[in-house]
Design an enzyme around this catalytic site. Structure first.
Site, short mmCIF file in Angstrom:
data_model
loop_
_atom_site.label_atom_id
_atom_site.label_comp_id
_atom_site.label_asym_id
_atom_site.label_seq_id
_atom_site.Cartn_x
_atom_site.Cartn_y
_atom_site.Cartn_z
N LYS A 203 -4.40 1.71 -7.88
CA LYS A 203 -5.03 2.08 -6.61
C LYS A 203 -5.94 3.27 -6.90
CE LYS A 203 -1.58 0.74 -3.24
NZ LYS A 203 -0.87 1.17 -2.04
N GLU B 156 -6.53 1.75 1.89
CA GLU B 156 -7.19 2.65 2.83
C GLU B 156 -8.05 3.68 2.10
OE1 GLU B 156 -4.88 5.58 4.71
OE2 GLU B 156 -6.47 6.07 6.13
N PHE B 157 -7.60 4.05 0.90
CA PHE B 157 -8.28 5.15 0.22
C PHE B 157 -9.29 4.69 -0.82
CE2 PHE B 157 -4.24 6.84 1.71
CZ PHE B 157 -4.67 7.97 2.38
N GLY B 158 -9.31 3.43 -1.11
CA GLY B 158 -10.23 2.93 -2.12
C GLY B 158 -9.77 1.56 -2.56
N ASP C 273 7.29 0.84 8.54
CA ASP C 273 6.23 -0.18 8.59
C ASP C 273 6.65 -1.38 7.75
OD1 ASP C 273 3.88 -1.34 9.33
OD2 ASP C 273 2.60 -0.16 7.99
#
Ligand code: AMP
Length: 886
Positions: A556, A534-536, A649
């Site tokens: 990440k 999601e962030f990169g 999740d």
């Protein structure tokens, strides 16, 4: 009037062959029939040659014009009218046509074909003989014109022969047929009559054709122009608008002009095939997959440029292959490329130990440049090089040898990965100034040696003190060290390791550094991009810490331009992960927060995420291997629940698997865990929840506990045993919630050991307290693994099926009308006949089919068996709201 063949003026005409007038039509008929087809721009209103029955024309007086009742060689009537009263005075013989509709035309044409006897050729030079006749018309809206008087008819013209025939002609059998055309207009009523007046000539009127002209429908410049009746005036040009053909658009409004002669003239404007279509044979044809057309103005579909593709028809652009990019401002005809090399590198300040460089951003970086990598080495010492990473376009390489040449190469990194290295740039450090006197030549050497010695000592001491140098900036935290922490307002007792919510820290940065080790960026080598977070991007690479062996790692990254909240949330995952230490939980190596990009470094899991891995390897593992995976996940979850961490999740997509098939739980986060999961849907209460994996109480009132994680674990079991099948298939989230609330549950996957399916059902107990705990799940799986024969009892396929049927309507009756239709729909149509022959001729009968039955029927391919059984199962699930009642 006497019959022409019976004498009449033929008697006066000397001695022509007896009955010659009868011969006339027969001789003419072949020539006439060949003339039957009228030009396509002419539309016949009447053609006497094609009328098979009575023409209905009237002769007045009755003994004037006479019709010859002849037929041609095909026995089709030939409507020929004759009159030949050349011997008598004061002739006034009228022949009236029937009413002719003008079909909306305001200008009509009359074509007459006739023969006319030359008066001179008649013996005796008759004074009463004429060589012309007259044509008239009378307009009326209906058939009431027959009774009107002669003088109300309007004369069109006097018709004379251009050619007339003689006896000689007749003797040679050469007939001279006159053709005369007259036009009349503008017409104002719906139709008209024609009349032919003879005043004493010898005429045979062989055919009368009445027509109007039109410009026939045509496609010109990709615009369709309709059939257009010409104007009333013979010089008039009608302007007609065209309509663009399918899949085309107007460039300039298409127009053409229809002339009185029925010809299209002066095209103006045009249509163009819209993007994704090209012109072929006056139509717009779709661009095939692999081809594109970006705009109506491009001439034709073009092949996708290098490193791009499209799988769709009618593409207007092509997509870049993975790791290839195109700038937004680039035209779609441009090839996709990786970042372009840095081309111009300039030297800046140079000292004896350092070289400063600057360079320009590549012309075509193909995306935002995340950083530059500068590789340099002493000339001819390429094996020993240094890498510096920089976000700026300048660096200073220091600690260089004086008076030595160094080679530099620079490359840029964007989201697409690294571009190629620039060419080699060579620069030299300044030399050490050497004293002129040879006596003093030893002094600088001593000075340098001492200086170097001092510097080295300082470096070593510094290194020992700081623990830095390709290692953690902070001494590794003692894993045994315990601290007092507050968790949800309660003091956690020392000795009981508990998860600490990073939110409880006032300064989130403090939480990161509490639980995650800071890694020097220079210790990390990024190799390739393996996924998108999601962030990169997520990359694989290597981590080499001082004194440790090099490790493969996943990295990440936090994309540039992040907000403070994004940074906090990104590092939040590390703050959580860093608290865990378990073989089935993804292991955090550390974080990079002091340099950019900010990174989270974890152990590398070669086989990536579990759901994708299972789908790729459908049917490839033994049950024991699958149970082994499940055991690992359960063990990791037991650890998490012991730590007081609720995952929220848990799903196969959030489990990673390594090359030894060890599964590890990953994807930890704060509130964002669910925000970045594409499966998570907003509930009516505003939260985002992955419905298919989530327990009822968590969906209904956000009661997330380890017991709700157990429910999700049951779904993961189902995903694993069905090799990555999507839970509840294509049912909507709403249908899933409804069905689960009504007590239905997923049916057993194919070939699933009964004990495992029972465990799944236990995990899906409505009462969360009745669900097993993770430690119980681990023990149960351990037991099954120790005793593999316990896994031999499978859930019987037919019992699965009939279970679903017991409560509900016959399978498929509302979905497929026949067995054939169903098998065709799942591309198994080849078995239709076998099914029918063996009594499976209705969907109800098919519902009873078991795997054994399929084998017996000759469906031996496992893939086909699966396809049929899965479809059957899926149909039933959809039909009865899917699931097995508890
Ligand atoms: P995430 O943002 O954690 O969902 O990661 C995105 C994707 O990157 C995952 O679906 C994996 O395919 C891949 N990935 C993440 N972490 C790792 C890892 N430790 N080892 C291998 N692949 C990983």
């Amino acid at each position: 009037m006497e019959p022409l063949g019976g004498g009449g003026w033929t008697g006066h005409a000397g001695a022509p062959a007896p009955g010659w007038t009868y011969l006339l039509p027969l001789l003419l008929c072949a020539a006439l029939r060949s003339l039957l087809a009228s030009p396509s721009s002419e539309v016949n209103l009447l053609d006497s040659r094609t009328v098979m029955g009575d023409l209905g024309w009237i002769a007045y007086p009755k003994n004037g014009w006479e019709e010859i009742g002849e037929v041609d060689e095909n026995y089709a009537p030939i409507h020929t009218y004759q009159v030949c009263k050349v011997m008598e005075q004061n002739q006034n013989n009228w022949l009236l046509t029937s009413w002719i509709s003008n079909e909306g035309a305001s200008r009509i044409f009359i074509e007459l074909k006739f023969t006319l006897r030359d008066c001179n050729s008649l013996p005796g030079g008759l004074g009463t003989c004429k060589e012309t006749f007259n044509m008239y018309y009378f307009e009326s809206d209906d058939e009431d014109g027959r009774n009107i008087k002669e003088n109300q008819y309007i004369k069109i013209d006097t018709i004379a022969a251009d050619e007339s025939f003689t006896e000689l002609d007749l003797g040679d059998r050469v007939m001279k047929l006159n053709t005369e055309v007259r036009d009349v207009g503008p017409l104002t009523k719906k139709g008209f009559y024609l009349a032919f007046q003879d005043v004493g000539a010898c005429i045979a009127l062989v055919s009368v054709r009445v027509y109007y002209k039109k410009c026939p429908s045509v496609i010109r410049n990709l615009a369709r122009f309709p059939d257009t009746i010409t104007g009333a005036d013979s010089s008039q040009l009608l302007e007609v608008s065209g309509i663009c053909v399918d899949h085309s658009v107007t460039d300039e409004a298409p127009k053409m002009h229809c002339s009185a002669e029925g010809e299209w003239l002066v095209p103006i404007g045009k249509c163009l095939c819209k993007a994704g279509y090209e012109e072929k044979n006056n139509t717009c044809q779709v661009c095939r997959p692999g081809f594109f057309k970006a705009s109506p103005h491009s001439p034709s579909c073009s092949k996708c440029p290098p490193h791009s593709y499209t799988l769709d028809e009618a593409s207007t652009s092509c997509l870049c292959e993975e790791h290839y990019f195109r700038k937004e401002s680039d035209p779609p005809t441009m090839a996709c490329t990786t970042p372009s090399p840095v081309s111009s590198v300039k030297k800046g300040k140079i000292t004896k130990n350092s070289i400063s460089l600057s360079w320009q951003e590549p012309d075509r970086p193909n995306g935002i440049i995340l950083e530059y990598e500068i590789k340099y080495f002493e000339k001819d010492q390429e094996m020993s090089y240094t890498i510096i990473k920089s976000k700026e376009t300048t660096i200073t390489a220091d600690s260089l040898k004086p008076g030595s040449a160094y080679v530099f190469q620079i490359r840029a990194r964007t989201a697409a990965g690294y571009g190629g290295f620039s060419r080699r740039f060579e620069f030299e450090t300044s030399p050490v100034s050497v004293a002129a006197s040879s006596d003093q030549s030893q002094i600088p050497i001593i000075v340098v040696s001492v200086t170097v010695g001092v510097i080295l000592l300082a470096v070593v001491i510094g290194f020992l003190l700081s623990g830095r140098r390709c290692g953690y900036s902070k001494a590794k935290q003692d894993p045994e060290e315990e601290k007092m922490h507050f968790h949800n307002g309660h003091i956690k007792l020392p000795g009981v390791r508990t998860y600490i919510d990073p939110h409880t820290y006032e300064d989130p940065n403090q939480a990161v550094h509490e639980f995650a080790k800071e890694i020097e960026a220079s210790c990390i080598t990024i190799e390739r991009v393996i996924g998108a977070g999601e962030f990169g991007e997520v990359c694989s690479g290597r981590l080499k810490l001082q004194g440790k062996r090099e490790l493969p790692v996943a990295i990440k990254t936090l994309k540039v331009g992040y907000t403070e909240k994004q940074r906090r949330d990104f590092l939040g995952e590390a703050s959580i992960m860093g608290q865990f230490d378990h073989p089935n939980i993804i292991h955090l190596e550390g974080v990079v927060t002091k340099n950019k990009p900010v990174m989270i470094v974890t152990e590398y899991m070669e086989n990536g995420s579990l759901d994708t891995f299972l789908k790729k390897n459908d049917g490839q593992f033994t049950v024991i291997q699958l149970v082994g995976m499940l055991r690992g996940i359960a063990s990791g979850m037991k650890y998490l629940s012991d730590m007081g961490y609720v995952h929220r999740d848990l799903a196969a997509r959030n489990i990673l698997i390594n090359s030894n098939l060890v599964c590890k739980v990953s994807d930890f986060g704060l509130s964002r865990v669910l925000e970045d999961d594409p499966e998570a849907a907003y509930t009516t209460r505003g939260g985002k929840i992955p419905i298919r994996w989530t327990a009822l109480e968590a969906i209904a009132f956000r009661k997330f506990t380890s017991a709700s994680d157990v429910w999700s674990y049951g779904i993961v079991m189902w995903e694993v045993m069905s090799y990555g099948e999507r839970p509840y298939w294509e049912m909507t989230n709403q249908d899933v919630i409804k069905a689960v609330e009504e007590g239905y549950r997923l049916p057993s996957p194919m070939d699933c050991p009964a004990a495992l399916y029972q465990l799944m059902l236990d995990c899906w107990q409505k009462d969360r307290n009745s669900r097993p705990k993770f430690d119980e799940i681990v023990s149960m799986l351990d037991k099954l693994i120790r005793n593999p024969s316990s896994l031999k009892t499978l859930v019987n396929a037919s019992s699965r099926v009939s279970n679903l049927l017991v409560e509900h309507s016959p399978v498929g009756s509302s979905t497929y009308r026949s067995v054939g239709e169903w098998l065709e729909a799942i591309k198994m149509g080849r078995y239709t006949e076998i099914f029918m022959e063996n009594g499976y001729s209705s969907m109800d009968a098919v519902a009873q089919v078991t795997i054994e039955d399929l084998r017996r029927l000759g469906v031996t391919l496992v893939g086909h068996q699966k396809k049929i059984m899965n479809s059957l199962q899926e149909m039933k699930v959809q039909l009865v709201n899917g699931m097995m009642p508890l």
